[in-house]
Design a protein around this motif. Structure first.
Motif, PDB file in Angstrom:
ATOM      1  N   ILE A 175       0.837  -1.201   0.000  1.00  0.00           N
ATOM      2  CA  ILE A 175       0.000   0.000   0.000  1.00  0.00           C
ATOM      3  C   ILE A 175       0.874   1.254   0.000  1.00  0.00           C
ATOM      4  O   ILE A 175       0.569   2.229  -0.695  1.00  0.00           O
ATOM      5  CB  ILE A 175      -0.976  -0.009   1.194  1.00  0.00           C
ATOM      6  N   VAL A 176       1.956   1.247   0.738  1.00  0.00           N
ATOM      7  CA  VAL A 176       2.859   2.406   0.748  1.00  0.00           C
ATOM      8  C   VAL A 176       3.400   2.665  -0.659  1.00  0.00           C
ATOM      9  O   VAL A 176       3.398   3.806  -1.137  1.00  0.00           O
ATOM     10  CB  VAL A 176       4.013   2.201   1.754  1.00  0.00           C
ATOM     11  N   VAL A 177       3.831   1.618  -1.329  1.00  0.00           N
ATOM     12  CA  VAL A 177       4.361   1.768  -2.692  1.00  0.00           C
ATOM     13  C   VAL A 177       3.269   2.255  -3.646  1.00  0.00           C
ATOM     14  O   VAL A 177       3.495   3.153  -4.475  1.00  0.00           O
ATOM     15  CB  VAL A 177       4.981   0.441  -3.182  1.00  0.00           C
ATOM     16  N   MET A 178       2.075   1.692  -3.511  1.00  0.00           N
ATOM     17  CA  MET A 178       0.979   2.092  -4.405  1.00  0.00           C
ATOM     18  C   MET A 178       0.558   3.542  -4.144  1.00  0.00           C
ATOM     19  O   MET A 178       0.231   4.271  -5.080  1.00  0.00           O
ATOM     20  CB  MET A 178      -0.200   1.144  -4.250  1.00  0.00           C
ATOM     21  N   MET A 179       0.576   3.970  -2.885  1.00  0.00           N
ATOM     22  CA  MET A 179       0.236   5.357  -2.576  1.00  0.00           C
ATOM     23  C   MET A 179       1.283   6.313  -3.149  1.00  0.00           C
ATOM     24  O   MET A 179       0.944   7.411  -3.600  1.00  0.00           O
ATOM     25  CB  MET A 179       0.103   5.552  -1.065  1.00  0.00           C
ATOM     26  N   ALA A 180       2.552   5.906  -3.141  1.00  0.00           N
ATOM     27  CA  ALA A 180       3.590   6.731  -3.754  1.00  0.00           C
ATOM     28  C   ALA A 180       3.318   6.890  -5.246  1.00  0.00           C
ATOM     29  O   ALA A 180       3.415   7.993  -5.802  1.00  0.00           O
ATOM     30  CB  ALA A 180       4.967   6.112  -3.522  1.00  0.00           C
ATOM     31  N   ARG A 181       2.937   5.809  -5.888  1.00  0.00           N
ATOM     32  CA  ARG A 181       2.635   5.885  -7.321  1.00  0.00           C
ATOM     33  C   ARG A 181       1.387   6.716  -7.586  1.00  0.00           C
ATOM     34  O   ARG A 181       1.348   7.484  -8.547  1.00  0.00           O
ATOM     35  CB  ARG A 181       2.474   4.465  -7.887  1.00  0.00           C
ATOM     36  N   MET A 182       0.373   6.592  -6.727  1.00  0.00           N
ATOM     37  CA  MET A 182      -0.838   7.395  -6.914  1.00  0.00           C
ATOM     38  C   MET A 182      -0.537   8.880  -6.737  1.00  0.00           C
ATOM     39  O   MET A 182      -1.100   9.711  -7.452  1.00  0.00           O
ATOM     40  CB  MET A 182      -1.942   6.946  -5.955  1.00  0.00           C
ATOM     41  N   ALA A 183       0.363   9.218  -5.825  1.00  0.00           N
ATOM     42  CA  ALA A 183       0.761  10.622  -5.659  1.00  0.00           C
ATOM     43  C   ALA A 183       1.473  11.115  -6.917  1.00  0.00           C
ATOM     44  O   ALA A 183       1.255  12.251  -7.358  1.00  0.00           O
ATOM     45  CB  ALA A 183       1.652  10.784  -4.431  1.00  0.00           C
ATOM     46  N   GLN A 184       2.308  10.267  -7.507  1.00  0.00           N
ATOM     47  CA  GLN A 184       2.979  10.639  -8.750  1.00  0.00           C
ATOM     48  C   GLN A 184       1.975  10.899  -9.858  1.00  0.00           C
ATOM     49  O   GLN A 184       2.099  11.865 -10.612  1.00  0.00           O
ATOM     50  CB  GLN A 184       3.947   9.533  -9.181  1.00  0.00           C
ATOM     51  N   ILE A 185       0.982  10.047  -9.947  1.00  0.00           N
ATOM     52  CA  ILE A 185      -0.035  10.214 -10.988  1.00  0.00           C
ATOM     53  C   ILE A 185      -0.851  11.476 -10.724  1.00  0.00           C
ATOM     54  O   ILE A 185      -1.117  12.264 -11.633  1.00  0.00           O
ATOM     55  CB  ILE A 185      -0.952   8.980 -11.067  1.00  0.00           C
ATOM     56  N   TRP A 186      -1.246  11.683  -9.465  1.00  0.00           N
ATOM     57  CA  TRP A 186      -2.115  12.819  -9.138  1.00  0.00           C
ATOM     58  C   TRP A 186      -1.417  14.149  -9.394  1.00  0.00           C
ATOM     59  O   TRP A 186      -1.986  15.064  -9.970  1.00  0.00           O
ATOM     60  CB  TRP A 186      -2.580  12.735  -7.692  1.00  0.00           C
ATOM     61  N   TYR A 187      -0.166  14.245  -8.940  1.00  0.00           N
ATOM     62  CA  TYR A 187       0.549  15.518  -9.047  1.00  0.00           C
ATOM     63  C   TYR A 187       1.410  15.633 -10.294  1.00  0.00           C
ATOM     64  O   TYR A 187       1.982  16.692 -10.548  1.00  0.00           O
ATOM     65  CB  TYR A 187       1.398  15.755  -7.794  1.00  0.00           C
ATOM     66  N   GLY A 188       1.542  14.561 -11.055  1.00  0.00           N
ATOM     67  CA  GLY A 188       2.310  14.608 -12.288  1.00  0.00           C
ATOM     68  C   GLY A 188       3.803  14.617 -12.066  1.00  0.00           C
ATOM     69  O   GLY A 188       4.549  15.105 -12.902  1.00  0.00           O
ATOM     70  N   MET A 189       4.245  14.081 -10.975  1.00  0.00           N
ATOM     71  CA  MET A 189       5.679  14.040 -10.672  1.00  0.00           C
ATOM     72  C   MET A 189       6.287  12.744 -11.173  1.00  0.00           C
ATOM     73  O   MET A 189       5.650  11.694 -11.086  1.00  0.00           O
ATOM     74  CB  MET A 189       5.908  14.117  -9.158  1.00  0.00           C
ATOM     75  N   VAL A 227      11.519  15.054  -1.719  1.00  0.00           N
ATOM     76  CA  VAL A 227      11.344  15.590  -0.371  1.00  0.00           C
ATOM     77  C   VAL A 227      11.251  17.108  -0.459  1.00  0.00           C
ATOM     78  O   VAL A 227      12.008  17.762  -1.162  1.00  0.00           O
ATOM     79  CB  VAL A 227      12.546  15.181   0.522  1.00  0.00           C
ATOM     80  N   GLY A 228      10.263  17.639   0.235  1.00  0.00           N
ATOM     81  CA  GLY A 228      10.119  19.097   0.269  1.00  0.00           C
ATOM     82  C   GLY A 228       9.246  19.675  -0.820  1.00  0.00           C
ATOM     83  O   GLY A 228       9.161  20.883  -0.976  1.00  0.00           O
ATOM     84  N   THR A 229       8.577  18.816  -1.596  1.00  0.00           N
ATOM     85  CA  THR A 229       7.694  19.355  -2.639  1.00  0.00           C
ATOM     86  C   THR A 229       6.254  19.162  -2.272  1.00  0.00           C
ATOM     87  O   THR A 229       5.895  18.410  -1.467  1.00  0.00           O
ATOM     88  CB  THR A 229       7.949  18.672  -3.998  1.00  0.00           C
TER      89      THR A 229
END
Length: 126
Positions: A105-119, A124-126
């Motif tokens: 879940i931690v890994v999937m949430m990191a990927r979802m954040a990338q998709i949501w914010y386009g990163m 760190v710090g963004t």
């Protein structure tokens, strides 16, 4: 970093730690390990509601929306699958399956954040 990701990091890692300790102690799935996975599921359901609200108010993922929602639906399914696995197989090995749920879940949430914010990456710090 995204607040939702940080929350998932805390909930997922605590759940995984609880489950690994129980497995190392050769204990089968119990109320503590199962409830730790329930906490992960409740977190994901709150993230689902927040994502629906964000989308309904006009905020869209920077990446592919279908990919974000596919990750979220899959993430919501994992704790349920792990919970049923642990109920059906009461051996201590099931706690390792439950621990894998939190880490996944931690890994999937990191990927979802990338998709949501386009990163491309979570910096760190963004």
């Amino acid at each position: 970093m995204d607040g939702w990701f940080i929350a998932s990091l805390v909930v997922g890692l605590i759940s995984s730690l609880i489950c690994v300790v129980a497995a190392l102690l050769k204990k089968g799935p119990n109320d503590v390990t199962l409830l730790s996975v329930v906490a992960v599921e409740l977190f994901l359901l709150s993230y689902l509601v927040a994502s629906i609200v964000r989308t309904a108010t006009g905020v869209q993922p920077a990446g592919a929306a279908w990919e974000f929602w596919a990750y979220l639906i899959t993430a919501i399914s994992l704790p349920v699958a792990g919970f049923y696995w642990a109920i059906l197989d009461r051996a201590f090995w099931s706690n390792y399956v439950l621990a894998a749920v939190g880490l996944t879940i931690v890994v999937m949430m990191a990927r979802m954040a990338q998709i949501w914010y386009g990163m491309a990456t979570l910096a760190v710090g963004t």
